[in-house]
Structures are given as C-alpha cells and as structure tokens.
Design a protein around this motif. Structure first.
Motif, PDB file in Angstrom:
ATOM      1  N   VAL A  31     -32.665 -24.993  16.509  1.00  0.00           N
ATOM      2  CA  VAL A  31     -32.261 -25.524  17.810  1.00  0.00           C
ATOM      3  C   VAL A  31     -30.880 -26.166  17.689  1.00  0.00           C
ATOM      4  O   VAL A  31     -30.632 -26.952  16.770  1.00  0.00           O
ATOM      5  CB  VAL A  31     -33.263 -26.569  18.338  1.00  0.00           C
ATOM      6  N   VAL A  32     -30.000 -25.813  18.611  1.00  0.00           N
ATOM      7  CA  VAL A  32     -28.706 -26.476  18.725  1.00  0.00           C
ATOM      8  C   VAL A  32     -28.788 -27.390  19.936  1.00  0.00           C
ATOM      9  O   VAL A  32     -28.971 -26.932  21.067  1.00  0.00           O
ATOM     10  CB  VAL A  32     -27.561 -25.452  18.886  1.00  0.00           C
ATOM     11  N   ARG A  77     -17.279 -21.929  21.539  1.00  0.00           N
ATOM     12  CA  ARG A  77     -17.370 -22.485  20.186  1.00  0.00           C
ATOM     13  C   ARG A  77     -18.793 -22.853  19.757  1.00  0.00           C
ATOM     14  O   ARG A  77     -19.070 -22.903  18.558  1.00  0.00           O
ATOM     15  CB  ARG A  77     -16.511 -23.748  20.087  1.00  0.00           C
ATOM     16  N   THR A  78     -19.668 -23.135  20.738  1.00  0.00           N
ATOM     17  CA  THR A  78     -20.997 -23.646  20.377  1.00  0.00           C
ATOM     18  C   THR A  78     -22.128 -22.776  20.922  1.00  0.00           C
ATOM     19  O   THR A  78     -22.986 -22.309  20.165  1.00  0.00           O
ATOM     20  CB  THR A  78     -21.160 -25.088  20.896  1.00  0.00           C
ATOM     21  N   VAL A  88     -32.132 -21.458  19.609  1.00  0.00           N
ATOM     22  CA  VAL A  88     -32.364 -22.013  20.939  1.00  0.00           C
ATOM     23  C   VAL A  88     -31.279 -23.044  21.198  1.00  0.00           C
ATOM     24  O   VAL A  88     -31.001 -23.883  20.333  1.00  0.00           O
ATOM     25  CB  VAL A  88     -33.754 -22.679  21.037  1.00  0.00           C
ATOM     26  N   VAL A  89     -30.664 -22.980  22.362  1.00  0.00           N
ATOM     27  CA  VAL A  89     -29.658 -23.971  22.746  1.00  0.00           C
ATOM     28  C   VAL A  89     -30.258 -24.871  23.819  1.00  0.00           C
ATOM     29  O   VAL A  89     -30.756 -24.385  24.838  1.00  0.00           O
ATOM     30  CB  VAL A  89     -28.372 -23.308  23.272  1.00  0.00           C
ATOM     31  N   VAL A  90     -30.235 -26.180  23.570  1.00  0.00           N
ATOM     32  CA  VAL A  90     -30.671 -27.176  24.549  1.00  0.00           C
ATOM     33  C   VAL A  90     -29.448 -28.014  24.884  1.00  0.00           C
ATOM     34  O   VAL A  90     -28.885 -28.673  24.006  1.00  0.00           O
ATOM     35  CB  VAL A  90     -31.795 -28.074  23.996  1.00  0.00           C
ATOM     36  N   THR A  91     -29.027 -27.977  26.155  1.00  0.00           N
ATOM     37  CA  THR A  91     -27.848 -28.736  26.541  1.00  0.00           C
ATOM     38  C   THR A  91     -28.168 -29.783  27.603  1.00  0.00           C
ATOM     39  O   THR A  91     -28.917 -29.511  28.537  1.00  0.00           O
ATOM     40  CB  THR A  91     -26.705 -27.815  27.033  1.00  0.00           C
ATOM     41  N   ASP A  92     -27.612 -30.949  27.390  1.00  0.00           N
ATOM     42  CA  ASP A  92     -27.668 -32.052  28.350  1.00  0.00           C
ATOM     43  C   ASP A  92     -26.524 -31.807  29.329  1.00  0.00           C
ATOM     44  O   ASP A  92     -25.388 -32.144  29.043  1.00  0.00           O
ATOM     45  CB  ASP A  92     -27.509 -33.365  27.571  1.00  0.00           C
ATOM     46  N   ARG A  93     -26.832 -31.159  30.439  1.00  0.00           N
ATOM     47  CA  ARG A  93     -25.933 -30.726  31.516  1.00  0.00           C
ATOM     48  C   ARG A  93     -25.278 -29.377  31.227  1.00  0.00           C
ATOM     49  O   ARG A  93     -25.003 -29.036  30.086  1.00  0.00           O
ATOM     50  CB  ARG A  93     -24.847 -31.742  31.845  1.00  0.00           C
TER      51      ARG A  93
END
Length: 199
Positions: A31-32, A77-78, A88-93
């Motif tokens: 997870v990123v 970049r991410t 899995v990418v979890v982003t805050d906003r």
C-alpha cells in the motif's frame, strides 16, 4: 486499486486513510499512502503555497492551477508508478477536492476544473470514500489540531457548510464511485464502516 478519501476540513480523512492503509497491509497488500496537495517532492513544495498564509492569498483560478500542477506531479511520480507495479494507492484527497473547493465553494469553476483534469490528469480513483460530518464539529476538531496549515479552516463555518453540500452533491453525481460514510463515532467505528463499504 486506487482509493481516495474526501470530506471537509476536520472530517478525519487523514486518520482514516492511515487506518485503511494499515488494514490493507495487514491483509498482505503493498500500500502506498499519500496525500494532496503533496505526495511527491515537487507537489509538497506547492502544498506550502496552498495551505499556509492568508485566505485571500490566491484567486480561485490561480489556486486551481497550483492544485493541478501539484496533482500532475503526484500522479507522475507517485500514483502511476505504484499502480503499475500492482500496489494499492490510498490518497487523502484527489480531484474531487478541486471539484468542490474551487468548482463550487470558492468559485463557480467546475467546467474549468473538469477541463484541466481531462487535459493534465486523466485518472480517477476506482473508489472514493466521502466522510460526512457536521461542519461545526469538524471545525472544532480543526481548531484543536492547530498548526500553520489552516488557510481553508480560516474561511469559516459557512464555507465548510458549502463544502459539505458540494461533496454530497458530487456523491449523487458519481454514485458508482463515491461512498458516503458517517463520520460520527470513534475512529474504529468509522474505519469499520469504510472497510465494509469497500468490501
């Protein structure tokens, strides 16, 4: 899998993004965990321009261009590298914040938000968790948190109410992607609701 968490300031997004990432890692996934504005070195530099200082520091149009530049760098970049390797990418906003903040609450720029997104970003989360909470409660949480990143909180309760209405309208617009989660209760209560919604 690309998951975003959205909501008004003080709704608990950052905490819930962290708890979700921990739960997914416990299940054996890479997870990123990331955030906006920010999430890459260049975007973090732009973040300071956006979240600190006086509320009138930027016009809504300039603000939107800065957010889009930060988001583009974040994706390059991410986010895309992580998705390409199967994380899995979890982003805050993510982009929904621009649709609501600059598109509705700060100004009527939704068409510009969408055009810039199509031109420069071109990616949406598969799932978006919208944490819904009373703006007055969220504002109290924000005050308790303190710190220099208070530019949007300083716009007041009425602004937070416009944000909440904008996010709920967006959930109606994108019902297949956005899940509205009750943000009341303990951190654990909210985390369980989020995991249930994603399941």
């Amino acid at each position: 899998m690309f998951i975003s968490l959205e909501g008004i300031d003080g709704s608990g997004k950052s905490t819930q993004a962290r708890l979700l990432a921990e739960a997914l890692r416990a299940g054996g996934r890479e997870v990123v965990l990331t955030r906006e504005p920010g999430g890459s070195p260049g975007a973090e530099e732009i973040r300071r321009l956006l979240v600190e200082g006086r509320s009138e520091r930027w016009s809504p149009e300039t603000e939107l261009l800065l957010f889009t530049a930060a988001r583009r760098d974040h994706v390059e970049r991410t986010i895309r590298p992580a998705l390409d390797r199967g994380a899995v990418v979890v982003t805050d906003r993510f982009a929904d914040s621009s649709r609501v903040y600059q598109g509705v609450a700060r100004a009527d720029l939704r068409a510009m938000v969408d055009r810039l997104h199509d031109l420069a970003i071109g990616i949406e989360p598969q799932a978006t968790i919208l944490i819904d909470i009373d703006p007055a409660l969220a504002q109290n949480r924000g005050r308790a948190r303190g710190g220099p990143e208070d530019r949007y909180e300083s716009l007041g309760l009425e602004f937070q109410q416009r944000l909440r209405a904008g996010f709920l309208a967006l959930a109606t617009e994108y019902p297949a992607r956005i899940r509205v989660i009750d943000g009341n209760g303990t951190e654990g209560d909210v985390a369980r609701r989020i995991l249930a919604a994603l399941a």
